[in-house]
Design an enzyme around this catalytic site. Sequence first.
Site, short mmCIF file in Angstrom:
data_model
loop_
_atom_site.label_atom_id
_atom_site.label_comp_id
_atom_site.label_asym_id
_atom_site.label_seq_id
_atom_site.Cartn_x
_atom_site.Cartn_y
_atom_site.Cartn_z
N GLU A 181 -3.19 10.46 14.37
CA GLU A 181 -2.55 11.34 13.38
C GLU A 181 -2.91 12.80 13.68
OE1 GLU A 181 -1.41 9.96 9.07
OE2 GLU A 181 -3.31 11.01 8.93
N LYS A 230 -5.75 11.54 -2.27
CA LYS A 230 -5.88 13.00 -2.32
C LYS A 230 -4.70 13.61 -3.07
CE LYS A 230 -6.02 16.93 0.79
NZ LYS A 230 -5.86 17.35 2.18
N LYS A 240 8.52 8.48 5.03
CA LYS A 240 8.33 8.38 3.57
C LYS A 240 9.61 8.77 2.85
CE LYS A 240 3.44 9.72 3.55
NZ LYS A 240 2.48 10.69 3.07
N HIS A 279 -11.84 -12.45 25.55
CA HIS A 279 -11.10 -13.70 25.61
C HIS A 279 -9.66 -13.48 25.14
CE1 HIS A 279 -14.78 -15.85 26.54
NE2 HIS A 279 -15.33 -14.93 25.77
N GLU A 313 2.40 3.69 -1.99
CA GLU A 313 1.69 2.41 -1.83
C GLU A 313 0.53 2.32 -2.84
OE1 GLU A 313 2.52 4.46 0.62
OE2 GLU A 313 2.93 3.40 2.50
N GLY A 330 -7.02 14.27 4.87
CA GLY A 330 -7.11 12.86 4.43
C GLY A 330 -7.93 12.01 5.40
N ARG A 331 -7.67 12.17 6.71
CA ARG A 331 -8.35 11.31 7.69
C ARG A 331 -9.81 11.73 7.92
NH1 ARG A 331 -3.97 13.84 9.52
NH2 ARG A 331 -4.12 15.46 11.12
O1 F6P Z 1 0.53 8.92 5.60
C1 F6P Z 1 -0.16 10.06 5.85
C2 F6P Z 1 -1.26 10.38 4.88
O2 F6P Z 1 -0.98 11.60 4.31
C3 F6P Z 1 -2.62 10.37 5.54
O3 F6P Z 1 -2.89 11.51 6.24
C4 F6P Z 1 -3.52 10.13 4.38
O4 F6P Z 1 -4.78 9.73 4.79
C5 F6P Z 1 -2.74 9.06 3.66
O5 F6P Z 1 -1.39 9.43 3.82
C6 F6P Z 1 -3.08 8.88 2.20
O6 F6P Z 1 -2.83 10.03 1.45
P1 F6P Z 1 -3.37 10.20 -0.02
O7 F6P Z 1 -4.85 10.20 0.03
O8 F6P Z 1 -2.83 11.52 -0.49
O9 F6P Z 1 -2.87 9.06 -0.84
#
Ligand code: F6P
Length: 543
Positions: free
Chosen positions: A352, A206, A512, A384, A212, A266-267
């Site tokens: 979150e 987003k 971060k 288990h 990452e 995002g979530r």
């Molecule tokens: O680490 C938090 C967060 O902002 C989440 O809420 C989100 O889903 C994720 O990082 C990824 O964010 P983006 O879609 O901006 O890469």
Amino acid sequence: MESIALTPTWKVLQQHKLDLSRVHLRDLFLNDPKRYDRFSLEHDGFLLDFSKNRITQATLLLLLQLAETAEVKLRSFEMFSGDKINITEKRAVLHSALRHVNHAPIFLDHHNLMLDIQQVWQQMRQISEKIRHQKWLGFSGKPINTIVNLGIGGSDLGPKMVTYALEHLAPENLHCHFVSNVDGTAIARTLKQCNPETTLFMISSKSFSTIETLSNALAAKAWLLAHTDEKSVAKHFLAITAKSEKARAWGIAAENILPLWDWVGGRYSLWSAIGLPVAIMCGMEVFQELLAGAHAMDEHFKTTELTKNLPVMLALMGVWNHNFLHMPSNAILPYCEALKYFPDHLQQVDMESNGKSVDILGREIVDYQTGPIIWGSTGTNGQHSFHQLLHQGTAKVWCDFILPIKPIDDFGDHHALLTANCFAQSQALMQGKSLAETYEELLSQGVEHDAAAILAEHKMSSGNKSSNTLLFPKLTPYYLGGLIALYEHKIFTQGVIWQVNSFDQWGVELGKVLANQLLPAVKGQSVEGLDASTAGLVKAVLR
Ligand code: F6P
């Protein structure tokens, strides 16, 4: 707005909990043959049995009163109407618009969002059909047959969970991978399974600034460029982002960028173009069915009175178990292999959203608990492994058992066994096995009195452990959509009761920022002002 814990209903619930402290679930069932009828709800194929919670009719009435006090209905109306309820980011929360499959207009700041959404559906359909019909060709002219989603958090967990759940609807000649972790092993192992000529990468972010995802995207680009030239990037990368200018600067062709908006958290973004892997793997019709199921659940949540409202009831059971019976942990236990990643997805959505300790007015929450610890895995595997702790451990956990009534794959007795095990677990947690019963059983097996007395202590199980059971006809796209939306609204309802902003996530930001600050140190540049532990660890790594 007064703190929810200061309201009369909250205080009555605290007293009521004390009154119930000696009551055992086993006796509640023995004394009330209609308990299941009283404490279960059905809607549109979903059945929620919440009778195995330590509640009475009085508890339920008080919890419903709590929901009234917290104005759950009004708050949900505000959310669906596009009010900027994410107050710290001044944003509306309208992921429900993304599944508005009846196409009726939804206005935000005088603009009909459905026009944008329909355009994205069109774009998703074109891209997915082009790939599914083998018309999207890679640099050497071969059709794309592998997609790799590069994203993390909400840009990974939702689409990964759904794609896995509906894998049986995907053609065998299409392959899909998800890479989220910045650990190079994640991308390395995936690339080993890919052919550069036939692989398409999707950068799902987003913000288009998540380190990452961008690191994995760069690694993927370098891998591709080892086999072809720069102009092939357009054929092998697309982006799903709210920051199209950043995606273009990165080198993504304009027609390969799918938008997303700030009113989608995002979530909660699975329902947007972030769900493209689902559309590619299973077809746009399947994605639309998923949306339809979620939309039906939205309508149920929006229009159904509290007493018959599935998400509200699940939320109230959680509030009761967590805030009044002091269970800090909720295990999500799908008895369904295809829902393997469902607990992981819910973990992000729930923790979150409601992992907050400041209320909506900015006051520190000191006198009650907010979001619980969400975890879990599929049954029967968990039986288990960690179920021992559920049955006899000291940690307090309540469980959500989730079971589709019909299997995806029907093999002999497998589904009957799965179902019997699912019901047996909640039954055992509820009933337990008393010391006297266990002792008598051992005697009847010929164990000596003294040995039986000792062994009985180890074998008895206290029971009285709370759980919900959720059934639905089959894991179709429609019911999967409904299931996810049901939990989303449960989380929303709890956030309203706990008076938190369920739609920001400032806590993750600090980590971060610190990681960025520490990067030079880990790479060997000296950095001043590190605490002794961090400095020691950095030195050890450099050594
Ligand atoms: O680490 C938090 C967060 O902002 C989440 O809420 C989100 O889903 C994720 O990082 C990824 O964010 P983006 O879609 O901006 O890469």
